[in-house]
Design an enzyme around this catalytic site. Sequence first.
Site, mmCIF file in Angstrom:
data_model
loop_
_atom_site.group_PDB
_atom_site.id
_atom_site.type_symbol
_atom_site.label_atom_id
_atom_site.label_comp_id
_atom_site.label_asym_id
_atom_site.label_seq_id
_atom_site.Cartn_x
_atom_site.Cartn_y
_atom_site.Cartn_z
ATOM 1 C CG ASP A 91 -0.081 9.890 -3.965
ATOM 2 O OD1 ASP A 91 0.989 10.399 -4.354
ATOM 3 O OD2 ASP A 91 -0.274 8.666 -3.956
ATOM 4 N NE ARG A 92 5.576 8.963 -0.693
ATOM 5 C CZ ARG A 92 6.789 8.442 -0.661
ATOM 6 N NH1 ARG A 92 7.490 8.324 -1.790
ATOM 7 N NH2 ARG A 92 7.324 8.034 0.485
ATOM 8 C CB THR A 95 -7.967 -22.118 -1.883
ATOM 9 O OG1 THR A 95 -7.599 -23.474 -2.154
ATOM 10 C CG2 THR A 95 -7.153 -21.204 -2.795
#
Length: 258
Positions: free
Chosen positions: A109-110, A184
């Site tokens: 992918d890189r 929260t």
Amino acid sequence: MIICLDIGNTNIKYAVFNGDDLKMSFRVATDVKKTSDEYGGQLINILKNYGVEPDDIKGGIMSSVVPQLDYTLERMCSTYLDITPLSLAPGLKTGLNLKVDNAREVGADRVVNNVAGLKKYGAPLIIVDFGTATTFNVLDSKGEFIGGVIAPGIKGSLDSLVNGTAKLPRVEIERPATVIGKNTITNMQSGIVFGFAGLVEYIVKKIKKEMKCTDVKTVATGGFSEVIAKEISNIDYVDKLLTLEGLKYLYYLNSTEA
């Protein structure tokens, strides 16, 4: 038409291109337990929803960081599309010079992101990919990949937070109205969105300082790129289809030179 598959740890991303024009794109959850028939049936239904017939697909290419699924997806393409996809593996022409200690360690992918980034935006360039991991790819003024950074991913960080505590709920990853959360959910959203924005902005700043370049462009891609990039001053472009367009480019590069 051709089909491009980017097989990631969290999602499998698909795109169908008619020449250079994007016909459709979509993503499905990655599941190593699914068979080629299950993936195939899912794919055919989605294609038909976009008005694309299996016979319209004349070729394909795939990149993968999930080796367990390579054969499954190759068989799916063969059975349901009657094609043998190219695979991003040693021997495939990329035109990318990898100036790192071990080129084989660089994820598919890189590599694809770097190829697409160079073609679309030129060098020097930083590519930030908000995927299962948050990766930073650095291309110098010569267009050579000189390394980068791998940080935790947004979804994995949220999963760890939820699974490691008894009372924290699973929340949508979106920007809260204020940094100081009043409940929260907004507390968690603030920590994830602004926390990762701070991480990315600081690392990009450090990379640019180390490169000693003033004209470095920064591109963000991946599923959460739009949400996070809005909070960062040193992101120049958001390009969610960068990986798939890189695969398209590599398909035509290799099919014409084969």
